[in-house]
Design a protein around this motif. Sequence first.
Motif, PDB file in Angstrom:
ATOM      1  N   HIS A 207       1.919 -13.518   6.044  1.00  0.00           N
ATOM      2  CA  HIS A 207       2.173 -12.168   5.551  1.00  0.00           C
ATOM      3  C   HIS A 207       3.108 -12.198   4.364  1.00  0.00           C
ATOM      4  N   ASN A 208       2.849 -11.296   3.416  1.00  0.00           N
ATOM      5  CA  ASN A 208       3.853 -11.018   2.398  1.00  0.00           C
ATOM      6  C   ASN A 208       4.973 -10.264   3.088  1.00  0.00           C
ATOM      7  N   THR A 209       6.193 -10.688   2.901  1.00  0.00           N
ATOM      8  CA  THR A 209       7.318  -9.931   3.457  1.00  0.00           C
ATOM      9  C   THR A 209       8.263  -9.625   2.302  1.00  0.00           C
ATOM     10  N   PRO A 210       9.128  -8.626   2.463  1.00  0.00           N
ATOM     11  CA  PRO A 210      10.107  -8.406   1.399  1.00  0.00           C
ATOM     12  C   PRO A 210      11.087  -9.579   1.406  1.00  0.00           C
ATOM     13  N   PRO A 211      11.733  -9.887   0.290  1.00  0.00           N
ATOM     14  CA  PRO A 211      12.737 -10.948   0.312  1.00  0.00           C
ATOM     15  C   PRO A 211      13.762 -10.658   1.400  1.00  0.00           C
TER      16      PRO A 211
ATOM     17  N   ASP B  67       5.244   3.052   2.031  1.00  0.00           N
ATOM     18  CA  ASP B  67       5.376   1.598   1.868  1.00  0.00           C
ATOM     19  C   ASP B  67       4.670   1.260   0.553  1.00  0.00           C
ATOM     20  N   LEU B  68       5.464   1.163  -0.504  1.00  0.00           N
ATOM     21  CA  LEU B  68       4.927   1.031  -1.860  1.00  0.00           C
ATOM     22  C   LEU B  68       4.509  -0.418  -2.120  1.00  0.00           C
ATOM     23  N   ALA B  69       3.296  -0.601  -2.694  1.00  0.00           N
ATOM     24  CA  ALA B  69       2.768  -1.952  -2.926  1.00  0.00           C
ATOM     25  C   ALA B  69       2.910  -2.750  -1.632  1.00  0.00           C
ATOM     26  N   CYS B  70       2.268  -2.227  -0.587  1.00  0.00           N
ATOM     27  CA  CYS B  70       2.554  -2.651   0.792  1.00  0.00           C
ATOM     28  C   CYS B  70       1.977  -4.011   1.149  1.00  0.00           C
ATOM     29  N   SER B  71       1.104  -4.568   0.280  1.00  0.00           N
ATOM     30  CA  SER B  71       0.434  -5.817   0.620  1.00  0.00           C
ATOM     31  C   SER B  71      -0.245  -5.654   1.988  1.00  0.00           C
ATOM     32  N   THR B  72       0.001  -6.539   2.948  1.00  0.00           N
ATOM     33  CA  THR B  72      -0.675  -6.392   4.244  1.00  0.00           C
ATOM     34  C   THR B  72       0.120  -5.512   5.217  1.00  0.00           C
TER      35      THR B  72
ATOM     36  N   ILE C  76       0.477   2.052   0.339  1.00  0.00           N
ATOM     37  CA  ILE C  76      -0.485   1.957  -0.777  1.00  0.00           C
ATOM     38  C   ILE C  76      -0.342   0.576  -1.424  1.00  0.00           C
ATOM     39  N   ASP C  77      -1.453   0.070  -1.920  1.00  0.00           N
ATOM     40  CA  ASP C  77      -1.429  -1.168  -2.704  1.00  0.00           C
ATOM     41  C   ASP C  77      -2.640  -1.125  -3.633  1.00  0.00           C
ATOM     42  N   ILE C  78      -2.531  -1.835  -4.737  1.00  0.00           N
ATOM     43  CA  ILE C  78      -3.626  -1.859  -5.708  1.00  0.00           C
ATOM     44  C   ILE C  78      -4.731  -2.812  -5.251  1.00  0.00           C
ATOM     45  N   SER C  79      -4.407  -3.692  -4.310  1.00  0.00           N
ATOM     46  CA  SER C  79      -5.391  -4.663  -3.825  1.00  0.00           C
ATOM     47  C   SER C  79      -6.131  -4.105  -2.606  1.00  0.00           C
TER      48      SER C  79
ATOM     49  N   ALA D  52      -4.227   2.366  -4.152  1.00  0.00           N
ATOM     50  CA  ALA D  52      -3.715   3.225  -5.229  1.00  0.00           C
ATOM     51  C   ALA D  52      -2.787   2.425  -6.134  1.00  0.00           C
ATOM     52  N   ASP D  53      -2.657   2.932  -7.362  1.00  0.00           N
ATOM     53  CA  ASP D  53      -1.759   2.330  -8.343  1.00  0.00           C
ATOM     54  C   ASP D  53      -0.392   3.006  -8.209  1.00  0.00           C
ATOM     55  N   ALA D  54       0.649   2.188  -8.058  1.00  0.00           N
ATOM     56  CA  ALA D  54       2.005   2.742  -7.896  1.00  0.00           C
ATOM     57  C   ALA D  54       2.418   3.577  -9.106  1.00  0.00           C
TER      58      ALA D  54
ATOM     59  N   GLY E 208       9.159  -5.885  -9.744  1.00  0.00           N
ATOM     60  CA  GLY E 208       8.970  -7.056 -10.599  1.00  0.00           C
ATOM     61  C   GLY E 208       7.495  -7.354 -10.825  1.00  0.00           C
ATOM     62  N   PHE E 209       6.638  -6.904  -9.915  1.00  0.00           N
ATOM     63  CA  PHE E 209       5.216  -7.222  -9.997  1.00  0.00           C
ATOM     64  C   PHE E 209       4.393  -6.099 -10.625  1.00  0.00           C
ATOM     65  N   ILE E 210       4.929  -4.885 -10.607  1.00  0.00           N
ATOM     66  CA  ILE E 210       4.149  -3.736 -11.079  1.00  0.00           C
ATOM     67  C   ILE E 210       4.262  -3.655 -12.595  1.00  0.00           C
TER      68      ILE E 210
HETATM   69  C1  LIG Z   1       5.339  -9.276  -3.441  1.00  0.00           C
HETATM   70  S1  LIG Z   1       4.094  -8.199  -2.908  1.00  0.00           S
HETATM   71  C2  LIG Z   1       4.946  -6.871  -2.176  1.00  0.00           C
HETATM   72  C3  LIG Z   1       5.427  -7.145  -0.806  1.00  0.00           C
HETATM   73  C4  LIG Z   1       5.660  -5.917   0.043  1.00  0.00           C
HETATM   74  N1  LIG Z   1       6.153  -4.776  -0.685  1.00  0.00           N
HETATM   75  C5  LIG Z   1       6.599  -6.223   1.197  1.00  0.00           C
HETATM   76  O1  LIG Z   1       7.622  -5.584   1.333  1.00  0.00           O
HETATM   77  O2  LIG Z   1       6.283  -7.124   1.967  1.00  0.00           O
HETATM   78  C6  LIG Z   1       3.553  -7.444  -4.407  1.00  0.00           C
HETATM   79  C7  LIG Z   1       2.398  -6.457  -4.186  1.00  0.00           C
HETATM   80  O3  LIG Z   1       2.328  -5.585  -5.302  1.00  0.00           O
HETATM   81  C8  LIG Z   1       0.994  -5.168  -5.417  1.00  0.00           C
HETATM   82  N2  LIG Z   1       0.848  -4.507  -6.712  1.00  0.00           N
HETATM   83  C9  LIG Z   1       0.984  -5.055  -7.949  1.00  0.00           C
HETATM   84  N3  LIG Z   1       0.837  -4.094  -8.889  1.00  0.00           N
HETATM   85  C10 LIG Z   1       0.638  -2.919  -8.235  1.00  0.00           C
HETATM   86  C11 LIG Z   1       0.439  -1.566  -8.651  1.00  0.00           C
HETATM   87  N4  LIG Z   1       0.407  -1.241  -9.953  1.00  0.00           N
HETATM   88  N5  LIG Z   1       0.264  -0.618  -7.722  1.00  0.00           N
HETATM   89  C12 LIG Z   1       0.279  -0.932  -6.396  1.00  0.00           C
HETATM   90  N6  LIG Z   1       0.462  -2.199  -5.938  1.00  0.00           N
HETATM   91  C13 LIG Z   1       0.646  -3.180  -6.847  1.00  0.00           C
HETATM   92  C14 LIG Z   1       0.223  -6.462  -5.220  1.00  0.00           C
HETATM   93  O4  LIG Z   1      -1.147  -6.233  -4.891  1.00  0.00           O
HETATM   94  C15 LIG Z   1       1.020  -7.108  -4.073  1.00  0.00           C
HETATM   95  O5  LIG Z   1       0.469  -6.780  -2.815  1.00  0.00           O
END
Ligand SMILES: C[S@@+](CC[C@H](N)C(=O)[O-])C[C@H]1O[C@@H](n2cnc3c(N)ncnc32)[C@H](O)[C@@H]1O
Length: 270
Positions: free
Chosen positions: A34-38, A61-66, A84-87, A109-111, A131-133
């Motif tokens: 699982h992706n987890t937050p740092p 839960d923004l960019a929630c991954s799994t 929501i997550d873009i994937s 959805a797109d954040a 950092g990823f968005i």
């Molecule tokens: C490091 S993971 C986030 C981990 C998660 N937030 C957690 O707490 O475990 C980064 C996530 O950002 C998502 N992402 C990147 N750009 C995005 C966007 N514009 N909108 C929504 N999700 C996005 C990716 O698909 C990926 O799942």
Amino acid sequence: MFVRTPGRLDLRQPGVSAVFDKSYPDFVAFLGQHNTPPGAFRTVDEWVSMAWIDSNSYLLDLACSTGWSGRTTHELTGASVHGIDISADSVGQARGYAEDNPAFSYQVADAADLPLADNSFTHVLGGCNFGFIEQRERALDEVHRVLRPGGLLCVSAFYYRKRPPAHLLDQVADAIGFRTDAGRDRRFWVEFFSRKFELVDEVLHDTPSLGPRRVTRTVRKSVYGRVPALASVSRPVRDACFHRLRETRLVLDEHRSFQRLMVGVWRAKP
Ligand SMILES: C[S@@+](CC[C@H](N)C(=O)[O-])C[C@H]1O[C@@H](n2cnc3c(N)ncnc32)[C@H](O)[C@@H]1O
């Protein structure tokens, strides 16, 4: 293809080169991780106490991954969660893990362009997201818009405490397919969040390196241990997974010593 030192791996064996062709997020998903937050569980625990999350809270839960952060927060508090997550793949997996529990809903959805009404949420979970968005300024505006007045943004973000050498940044980019920006120090993030939020509470953590032995031990366990996701893969494919994951973790472990972690809670400015 990410393979720095293929060693004795035979890339012609079925499935072996596919391990190295996957993107890093797909590779991690393949391993069933699982992706987890740092800071993982400790971070969620700190968010819950610093942001007074309880069963009346409604979290985005923004960019929630799994969906790990939202699920873990729900387990601790009973809060309701919309992720929501873009994937689409990640959102599909998050839905699967939620097992029809009505406390959870998810959407692709797109954040930076949230299809959500104003003033909808009490809290936003933002673990390692901004950092990823790509359009992170717009995403921060959107988070502010969908939060109720005075709503809280929970953040967990790595920041640089000293600049890593260029070759290490190249190795990180090669390993995870994402080039980190060494200019993102603590001041960078404080200025970024301060545009729309004010700091309520924060803990700063060291992120010490584990060293090659501990990294290797951990990786061995997560590839050769009882891993349901890998139950049906061949030994050469497991060896390839071990090789790629170890190489990646060694690079990230060295990189970690140049960073620290900020876990904090920020209140939406009027
Ligand atoms: C490091 S993971 C986030 C981990 C998660 N937030 C957690 O707490 O475990 C980064 C996530 O950002 C998502 N992402 C990147 N750009 C995005 C966007 N514009 N909108 C929504 N999700 C996005 C990716 O698909 C990926 O799942």
